[in-house]
Scaffold this active site. Structure first.
Site, PDB file in Angstrom:
ATOM      1  N   SER A   1       0.849  -1.191   0.000  1.00 38.81           N
ATOM      2  CA  SER A   1       0.000   0.000   0.000  1.00 38.81           C
ATOM      3  C   SER A   1       0.879   1.234   0.000  1.00 38.81           C
ATOM      4  O   SER A   1       1.982   1.220   0.560  1.00 38.81           O
ATOM      5  CB  SER A   1      -0.867  -0.017   1.258  1.00 38.81           C
ATOM      6  OG  SER A   1      -1.388   1.266   1.513  1.00 38.81           O
TER       7      SER A   1
ATOM      8  N   TYR B   1      -0.966  -0.709  10.412  1.00 38.75           N
ATOM      9  CA  TYR B   1      -1.113  -1.055   8.992  1.00 38.75           C
ATOM     10  C   TYR B   1       0.077  -0.512   8.201  1.00 38.75           C
ATOM     11  O   TYR B   1       0.691  -1.240   7.400  1.00 38.75           O
ATOM     12  CB  TYR B   1      -2.427  -0.469   8.466  1.00 38.75           C
ATOM     13  CG  TYR B   1      -2.743  -0.842   7.029  1.00 38.75           C
ATOM     14  CD1 TYR B   1      -3.288  -2.078   6.726  1.00 38.75           C
ATOM     15  CD2 TYR B   1      -2.492   0.055   5.992  1.00 38.75           C
ATOM     16  CE1 TYR B   1      -3.582  -2.421   5.405  1.00 38.75           C
ATOM     17  CE2 TYR B   1      -2.781  -0.277   4.676  1.00 38.75           C
ATOM     18  CZ  TYR B   1      -3.326  -1.515   4.383  1.00 38.75           C
ATOM     19  OH  TYR B   1      -3.607  -1.849   3.082  1.00 38.75           O
ATOM     20  N   GLY B   2       0.418   0.757   8.447  1.00 37.02           N
ATOM     21  CA  GLY B   2       1.545   1.362   7.739  1.00 37.02           C
ATOM     22  C   GLY B   2       2.842   0.600   7.989  1.00 37.02           C
ATOM     23  O   GLY B   2       3.578   0.279   7.040  1.00 37.02           O
TER      24      GLY B   2
ATOM     25  N   VAL C   1      -9.070   1.105  -3.420  1.00 40.54           N
ATOM     26  CA  VAL C   1     -10.007   0.267  -4.170  1.00 40.54           C
ATOM     27  C   VAL C   1     -11.294   0.000  -3.380  1.00 40.54           C
ATOM     28  O   VAL C   1     -11.240  -0.258  -2.167  1.00 40.54           O
ATOM     29  CB  VAL C   1      -9.335  -1.089  -4.506  1.00 40.54           C
ATOM     30  CG1 VAL C   1     -10.261  -1.945  -5.354  1.00 40.54           C
ATOM     31  CG2 VAL C   1      -8.016  -0.863  -5.229  1.00 40.54           C
ATOM     32  N   ARG C   2     -12.411  -0.008  -4.092  1.00 35.34           N
ATOM     33  CA  ARG C   2     -13.714  -0.270  -3.462  1.00 35.34           C
ATOM     34  C   ARG C   2     -13.867  -1.759  -3.124  1.00 35.34           C
ATOM     35  O   ARG C   2     -14.342  -2.548  -3.943  1.00 35.34           O
ATOM     36  CB  ARG C   2     -14.848   0.189  -4.382  1.00 35.34           C
ATOM     37  CG  ARG C   2     -14.925   1.699  -4.520  1.00 35.34           C
ATOM     38  CD  ARG C   2     -16.177   2.146  -5.266  1.00 35.34           C
ATOM     39  NE  ARG C   2     -16.173   1.777  -6.668  1.00 35.34           N
ATOM     40  CZ  ARG C   2     -15.552   2.436  -7.644  1.00 35.34           C
ATOM     41  NH1 ARG C   2     -14.861   3.531  -7.377  1.00 35.34           N
ATOM     42  NH2 ARG C   2     -15.627   2.022  -8.895  1.00 35.34           N
ATOM     43  N   THR C   3     -13.394  -2.117  -1.931  1.00 33.39           N
ATOM     44  CA  THR C   3     -13.572  -3.464  -1.373  1.00 33.39           C
ATOM     45  C   THR C   3     -14.072  -3.256   0.047  1.00 33.39           C
ATOM     46  O   THR C   3     -14.238  -2.110   0.490  1.00 33.39           O
ATOM     47  CB  THR C   3     -12.228  -4.220  -1.314  1.00 33.39           C
ATOM     48  OG1 THR C   3     -11.351  -3.475  -0.453  1.00 33.39           O
ATOM     49  CG2 THR C   3     -11.588  -4.383  -2.679  1.00 33.39           C
TER      50      THR C   3
END
Ligand code: NAP
Length: 254
Positions: free
Chosen positions: A126, A178-179, A211-213
């Protein structure tokens, strides 16, 4: 002979769409998911050759079992499984790293003997995993050309321990599990790229964009096809590209 690709977290989101796109390119798909899923039926109905295995990436025994059960080599491994949890504390740090970083590490270690020489390994990363989120001394360590897997894993464990002890900020870590997990897999891609060069296995990290998830949410910029295409680009490489960080087939600054 058809090439074979194994995808983690293939039951939904980007992982499922990567299975679909690789399948339509003629790859045989080894779709893995931690829970039973019927998505393989839908992909078979589209003409894709598919086999399903269970895999919980956060459980090293699960990766070992998958390695023992695999009947044929794979040409591509896509480490796609990932989580993004709300909030920030020791529990979030531990769970996020267990899936996003140590999961990719254990799965890759377990499956490496099954990856054909000349194959591809993709770490789904990411833009949030930019190395700039770390303090300079951590940055220097992760960028060192002789960084080892063991040293990297120790550093990622230090992050968890530092969060638990309430000293992560003073030790140069951001308050983003997350990063840090994605910085970790970007570094892991570079280490593996170096180690696996003699086997001509390319290892690259890829950002799919926003992204659309379920993870990205409905307001994200991209549909799942576009995000998955960014990953598939690295999954089917046949040139000498390795050890990089890419979005849509273009190198992006790490
Ligand atoms: N969406 C975005 O905007 C975006 C942006 C940058 C990077 N990414 C990365 O893209 C990857 C896929 O994300 P997504 O957007 O498709 O998210 P998603 O729809 O939430 O899907 C996540 C996938 O990971 C699987 N997973 C989570 N924990 C697992 C575990 N312990 N073992 C095996 N599988 C596990 C999930 O399985 P279950 O169904 O069992 O939960 C699911 O298949 C992730 O690595 C994510 O960080 C996404």
């Amino acid at each position: 002979m058809a090439k074979r690709a194994l995808v983690t977290g293939g039951n939904r989101g980007l992982g499922l769409e990567v299975c679909r796109q690789l399948g339509h390119r003629g790859y045989e798909i080894v779709l893995t998911s931690r829970a039973p899923t019927d998505v393989a039926l839908a992909l078979r109905a589209e003409g894709i050759t598919i086999e399903h295995h269970s895999l919980d990436v956060a459980d090293p025994r699960s990766a070992a079992k998958l390695a023992a059960d695999l009947k044929a080599p794979i040409d591509t491994l896509v480490n796609n499984s990932g989580i993004s949890m709300d909030g920030f504390d020791a529990n979030v740090a531990e769970k996020t790293l267990a899936t996003n970083f140590f999961g990719a590490l254990h799965v890759t270690e377990a499956l490496l003997p099954h990856v054909r020489d000349g194959g591809n390994i993709v770490m789904v990363s990411s833009g949030l995993g930019s190395i700039s989120i770390l303090a300079p001394h951590l940055r220097a360590e992760l960028l060192a050309p002789d960084l080892t897997r063991e040293a990297l894993a120790r550093r990622m464990q230090d992050f968890i321990d530092d969060v638990k002890a309430g000293r992560h900020a003073q030790n140069g870590w951001p308050s983003s599990a997350y990063g840090v997990s994605k910085v970790g897999i970007n570094a892991l891609a570079r280490v593996y790229a170096r180690e696996l060069a003699p086997r001509r296995i390319r290892v690259n990290a890829v950002c799919p964009g926003w992204v659309r998830t379920a993870m990205g949410g409905r307001g994200a910029e991209r549909d799942v096809r576009e995000g998955a295409a960014s990953i598939v680009w690295a999954a089917v490489l046949e040139d000498h590209t390795t050890g990089g960080f890419f979005r849509d087939g273009r190198a992006v600054p790490w």
